[in-house]
Design a protein around this motif. Structure first.
Motif, mmCIF file in Angstrom:
data_model
loop_
_atom_site.group_PDB
_atom_site.id
_atom_site.type_symbol
_atom_site.label_atom_id
_atom_site.label_comp_id
_atom_site.label_asym_id
_atom_site.label_seq_id
_atom_site.Cartn_x
_atom_site.Cartn_y
_atom_site.Cartn_z
ATOM 1 N N UNK A 7 0.844 -1.181 0.000
ATOM 2 C CA UNK A 7 0.000 0.000 0.000
ATOM 3 C C UNK A 7 0.889 1.243 0.000
ATOM 4 N N UNK A 8 0.619 2.137 -0.937
ATOM 5 C CA UNK A 8 1.417 3.352 -1.108
ATOM 6 C C UNK A 8 0.511 4.561 -0.919
ATOM 7 N N UNK A 9 0.972 5.492 -0.092
ATOM 8 C CA UNK A 9 0.276 6.759 0.132
ATOM 9 C C UNK A 9 0.983 7.850 -0.660
ATOM 10 N N UNK A 10 0.256 8.522 -1.526
ATOM 11 C CA UNK A 10 0.786 9.655 -2.298
ATOM 12 C C UNK A 10 0.258 10.957 -1.711
ATOM 13 N N UNK A 11 1.167 11.870 -1.423
ATOM 14 C CA UNK A 11 0.813 13.187 -0.883
ATOM 15 C C UNK A 11 1.297 14.234 -1.876
ATOM 16 N N UNK A 12 0.371 14.967 -2.447
ATOM 17 C CA UNK A 12 0.709 16.003 -3.437
ATOM 18 C C UNK A 12 0.511 17.364 -2.795
ATOM 19 N N UNK A 13 1.615 18.063 -2.594
ATOM 20 C CA UNK A 13 1.567 19.445 -2.095
ATOM 21 C C UNK A 13 1.256 20.340 -3.287
ATOM 22 N N UNK A 125 -4.007 3.479 12.861
ATOM 23 C CA UNK A 125 -4.764 4.728 12.811
ATOM 24 C C UNK A 125 -6.272 4.481 12.737
ATOM 25 N N UNK A 126 -6.674 3.214 12.787
ATOM 26 C CA UNK A 126 -8.092 2.897 12.703
ATOM 27 C C UNK A 126 -8.579 2.601 11.305
ATOM 28 N N UNK A 127 -7.682 2.386 10.366
ATOM 29 C CA UNK A 127 -8.055 2.127 8.983
ATOM 30 C C UNK A 127 -7.437 3.144 8.045
ATOM 31 N N UNK A 128 -7.515 2.844 6.749
ATOM 32 C CA UNK A 128 -6.890 3.720 5.760
ATOM 33 C C UNK A 128 -7.613 5.055 5.653
ATOM 34 N N UNK A 129 -8.935 5.061 5.840
ATOM 35 C CA UNK A 129 -9.667 6.337 5.785
ATOM 36 C C UNK A 129 -9.232 7.259 6.915
ATOM 37 N N UNK A 130 -9.074 6.711 8.109
ATOM 38 C CA UNK A 130 -8.613 7.523 9.234
ATOM 39 C C UNK A 130 -7.164 7.945 9.042
ATOM 40 N N UNK A 131 -6.356 7.091 8.408
ATOM 41 C CA UNK A 131 -4.969 7.456 8.117
ATOM 42 C C UNK A 131 -4.906 8.656 7.184
ATOM 43 N N UNK A 132 -5.704 8.627 6.130
ATOM 44 C CA UNK A 132 -5.733 9.751 5.186
ATOM 45 C C UNK A 132 -6.218 11.016 5.881
ATOM 46 N N UNK A 144 -0.457 23.860 4.875
ATOM 47 C CA UNK A 144 -0.069 23.361 3.560
ATOM 48 C C UNK A 144 -1.265 22.668 2.928
ATOM 49 N N UNK A 145 -1.562 23.039 1.695
ATOM 50 C CA UNK A 145 -2.664 22.420 0.961
ATOM 51 C C UNK A 145 -2.165 21.151 0.281
ATOM 52 N N UNK A 146 -2.797 20.008 0.547
ATOM 53 C CA UNK A 146 -2.362 18.732 -0.016
ATOM 54 C C UNK A 146 -3.563 17.976 -0.557
ATOM 55 N N UNK A 147 -3.264 17.035 -1.448
ATOM 56 C CA UNK A 147 -4.221 16.061 -1.955
ATOM 57 C C UNK A 147 -3.598 14.686 -1.763
ATOM 58 N N UNK A 148 -4.367 13.737 -1.287
ATOM 59 C CA UNK A 148 -3.834 12.432 -0.912
ATOM 60 C C UNK A 148 -4.604 11.319 -1.615
ATOM 61 N N UNK A 149 -3.966 10.148 -1.666
ATOM 62 C CA UNK A 149 -4.595 8.945 -2.220
ATOM 63 C C UNK A 149 -3.774 7.743 -1.788
ATOM 64 N N UNK A 150 -4.438 6.602 -1.684
ATOM 65 C CA UNK A 150 -3.772 5.344 -1.322
ATOM 66 C C UNK A 150 -4.137 4.303 -2.371
ATOM 67 N N UNK A 151 -3.124 3.588 -2.856
ATOM 68 C CA UNK A 151 -3.315 2.505 -3.823
ATOM 69 C C UNK A 151 -2.192 1.494 -3.630
ATOM 70 N N UNK A 152 -2.267 0.416 -4.401
ATOM 71 C CA UNK A 152 -1.253 -0.636 -4.269
ATOM 72 C C UNK A 152 0.000 -0.337 -5.060
ATOM 73 N N UNK A 165 -10.294 12.460 -6.787
ATOM 74 C CA UNK A 165 -10.727 13.202 -5.605
ATOM 75 C C UNK A 165 -9.729 12.965 -4.479
ATOM 76 N N UNK A 166 -9.520 13.975 -3.680
ATOM 77 C CA UNK A 166 -8.567 13.840 -2.588
ATOM 78 C C UNK A 166 -9.075 12.839 -1.562
ATOM 79 N N UNK A 167 -8.147 12.079 -1.004
ATOM 80 C CA UNK A 167 -8.500 11.051 -0.035
ATOM 81 C C UNK A 167 -8.997 9.767 -0.661
ATOM 82 N N UNK A 168 -8.862 9.607 -1.994
ATOM 83 C CA UNK A 168 -9.348 8.404 -2.664
ATOM 84 C C UNK A 168 -8.518 7.190 -2.245
ATOM 85 N N UNK A 169 -9.185 6.051 -2.141
ATOM 86 C CA UNK A 169 -8.536 4.802 -1.741
ATOM 87 C C UNK A 169 -8.962 3.717 -2.725
#
Length: 534
Positions: A7-13, A125-132, A144-152, A165-169
Motif C-alpha cells: 500500500x502506497x500513500x501519495x501526498x501532493x503538495x 490509525x483505525x483504517x486507511x480512511x482515518x490514516x488519510x 499546507x494544501x495537499x491532496x492524498x490517495x492510497x493505492x497498491x 478526488x482527494x482522499x481516494x482509496x
C-alpha cells in the motif's frame, strides 16, 4: 504465511511554492501579502514564466506556465516574486522525513510530492480512511494544501492524488480492479512527457480506459485491445524512458512491472544520553550529568570528524514532560568545556518537578571539523578566548539576533562583496578567489574622486591629484575589468577598469576608471580611488 499487499500513500503538495512563500511572510491564506495577486516566476530563454500563483492571481485569470508578459495583460497589478526551486526541494525533503510518522519509509516525488509506504500500518490509525484524514489534518495544521490517495502502486496513488478526488482509496491489487478505479482519469495521469501526451491526444486516446482498451463497466479487455497495444508498442518502441513510453507507465500503474522507488534516509544525528538510576532534582547533579554528556558528545564528534553547530538538550521529567534547550554556535566545535559553559546559562529556569530521569544531548547540525594536534603546555598557558567562543557567549547572553558579523558575498563589485548577517546564521556561498582577484588591505567606504592630470588614451593615469597632493605613477598592474551586474543595474551603468598603481614614494593605491571613451553611456570617463595597499 501470506504476504500483505503493498500500500502506497501519495501526498501532493499542490501549491508548495506559494504555501512556502506564505509561511515565510507569516500570513494566512487570503490575508496580508497573500491578499494581493502574487506570481512566482522562473527565468527561461524566452523570458519570465509563471511557476506558481496564489488564489488572488488565479481569480484574476493568471495561469501557471504562461509568460509573465501575457499574465500582466490580464492582471496589471500582479506582484512578481522569483521562484526558489532549490529551496522548495529542501523544504520537500524535510516534509518527506517528517512524513515517516505514517510509514516505515518515505520518498520524494519531486518537485512537489511525497510518497509513503503504509503497508500493514493502517490499523494503527483505525483504517486507511482515518490514516488519510490524519495526514490531511497534520498538513493543514502546517498551513499546507495537499491532496492524498492510497493505492497498491505508486503510479495509481499519484494519478488519484493529482486527477482524482482527494482522499481516494483503491482497494485490491489486481490490475483489473486498479484499472476500473482509474479508467476515467486523463492520460496525463500516467506522468508522461508533454510531447507523448500530444501524440496520444491526436490518436484519440484521452483517458486511461481508452489507452488500456477497457472501460469502467467492462470486466476484461475488449477485442482489438491487443492489436491497439501492438500498434502503440511499435510507435514507442524506441522510447526507453518510462515518461516517454505510455505502455511502460501503464504497466507500472497496474503493477505488472515493478517501479523502483528510492526512499529518503535522513542522516544519523550524533546523540548521547543518560538514563539515571534515580531522578535528580538539584542543579549541581544536573551540571555533572551535562558535563559527562558534553565529553561523550566530543568523543562522538571527534570519531566522525565533525563539530557541532546546533545542540539540543532534552530533559525528560518523571511526570512525562520534556524540557528542551537549544544552542547554536558561531563555529563548529567539539570542546566539551565550552559546550557545558554555554548550556549552564540556559538551565537556570529549569523546573525539575518530581525529578529528571533521562537527559539527552543531540547535535542536530554538524559540520566537518578536522582533527588538530594540541600543545598541552601552550594550552595551559593560554587564557584568551577565541572569536567564535566570544560570539557564542555574547549570543547566549544578549540573544541570537543581537550579534552580527561581516561575511563574504558573491559579487565582483567591491562595495557589494560583503554583507552583515546574524553571527549564528550559516554563511552563504561566496565567489571563487582568482589569482588576479587581489584586494587592498583597506577599502574606502565611498570611492573618492581623483583629478587626473595626465593619462594615456584608454590607459592608466601617469599623474593624478588626490586630497590636494599630486602624485607621480611609477608602476602599474592591470586592468581588471568589472562589468556592472546586469540583473540589478540599469543598462546605462558604466563598467570599471581597476588598476594597482604605485607612486614614486612607494605608496600603493587601488584606482579605477569609470566608463570607457565612446561607450555611449555618458561623457568622458571618471577616475576614482577606492583602496590602499599595505
Amino acid at each position: 504465511m501470506s504476504q500483505k499487499p503493498r500500500r502506497i500513500l501519495a501526498i501532493w503538495c499542490a501549491r508548495l511554492s506559494v504555501d512556502r512563500w506564505r509561511l515565510a511572510h507569516g500570513c494566512e491564506r487570503g490575508e496580508g501579502p497573500d491578499a494581493e495577486p502574487v506570481a512566482l516566476i522562473t527565468e527561461t530563454a524566452h523570458g519570465p514564466r509563471i511557476a506558481s500563483v496564489n488564489d488572488a492571481a488565479r481569480e484574476a485569470g493568471v495561469q501557471v506556465d504562461t509568460m509573465l508578459a501575457d499574465a500582466r495583460t490580464l492582471c496589471p497589478a500582479i506582484k512578481v516574486v522569483p521562484a526558489d526551486p532549490a529551496g522548495d526541494l529542501a523544504f520537500l525533503e524535510k516534509l518527506a522525513v517528517w512524513a515517516r510518522r505514517w510509514g516505515p519509509w518515505s520518498g520524494l516525488d519531486a518537485p512537489d510530492g511525497v510518497i509513503v509506504d503504509v503497508t500493514a500500518v493502517a490499523h494503527l490509525f483505525g483504517g486507511e480512511a482515518q490514516l488519510v484524514a490524519d495526514v490531511e489534518a497534520a498538513f493543514a495544521a502546517r498551513k499546507l494544501a495537499v491532496r492524498t490517495a492510497i493505492a497498491s502502486t505508486a503510479g495509481a496513488a499519484w494519478a488519484l492524488s493529482h486527477f482524482g478526488r482527494t482522499g481516494a482509496i483503491v482497494h485490491g491489487d489486481e490490475p483489473r480492479a486498479i484499472l476500473r478505479a482509474l479508467a476515467d482519469l486523463p492520460a496525463a495521469a500516467l506522468r508522461l512527457d508533454a510531447d507523448v501526451l500530444t501524440v496520444l491526444r491526436r490518436l484519440g486516446l484521452k483517458t486511461l480506459g481508452q489507452l488500456a482498451g477497457v472501460s469502467r463497466e467492462e470486466e476484461a479487455t475488449h477485442e482489438g485491445g491487443a492489436a491497439g497495444r501492438d500498434a502503440l508498442q511499435r510507435r514507442f518502441r524506441n522510447r526507453k524512458s518510462p515518461a516517454a513510453n505510455p505502455l511502460v507507465r501503464l504497466d507500472q500503474l497496474l503493477g505488472r512491472i515493478p517501479e523502483p522507488l528510492l526512499p529518503i534516509v535522513p542522516p544519523a544525528v550524533p546523540m548521547v544520553q543518560r538514563r539515571l538510576m534515580e531522578p535528580i532534582r538539584h542543579r549541581p547533579l544536573l551540571d555533572t550529568v551535562l558535563s559527562d554528556l558534553a565529553q561523550d558528545m566530543a568523543r562522538v564528534l571527534e570519531g566522525q570528524g565533525q563539530g557541532a553547530r546546533r545542540l539540543e538538550l532534552g530533559l525528560w521529567r518523571v511526570d512525562g514532560e520534556v524540557l528542551v534547550r537549544r544552542l547554536e554556535l558561531a563555529a563548529a566545535t567539539r570542546e566539551a568545556a565550552h559546550i557545558t559553559r554555554l548550556f549552564a546559562a540556559k538551565l537556570d529556569d529549569v523546573e525539575a518537578g518530581f525529578g529528571i530521569e533521562t537527559v539527552r544531548l543531540t547535535a542536530s547540525w554538524a559540520e566537518p571539523l578536522s582533527a588538530q594536534q594540541g600543545d598541552i603546555e601552550a594550552a595551559a598557558e593560554r587564557h584568551g578566548t577565541c572569536l567564535s567562543a566570544c560570539v557564542d557567549r555574547l549570543s547566549v547572553r544578549l540573544g541570537p539576533t543581537a550579534v552580527r558579523r561581516s561575511v563574504p558575498y558573491a559579487s565582483h563589485i567591491p562595495e557589494r562583496a560583503q554583507r552583515w548577517q546574524e553571527a549564528l546564521e550559516p554563511r552563504g556561498a561566496s565567489q571563487t578567489t582568482f589569482e588576479f582577484h587581489k584586494r587592498p588591505l583597506k577599502i574606502l567606504d565611498n570611492p573618492e574622486r581623483i583629478a587626473v592630470l595626465y593619462a594615456s588614451p584608454d590607459g592608466f593615469p601617469q599623474r593624478f591629484r588626490w586630497r590636494g597632493d599630486a602624485r607621480e605613477v611609477a608602476r602599474v598592474e592591470g586592468p581588471e575589468r568589472v562589468a556592472p551586474e546586469w540583473w540589478r543595474e540599469r543598462s546605462t551603468v558604466r563598467l570599471r577598469d581597476y588598476y594597482r598603481i604605485e607612486d614614486t614614494d612607494g605608496r600603493r593605491y587601488w584606482i579605477y576608471r569609470h566608463g570607457v571613451t565612446g561607450d555611449g553611456r555618458g561623457g568622458a570617463p571618471e577616475w576614482f580611488l577606492q583602496g590602499l595597499f599595505a
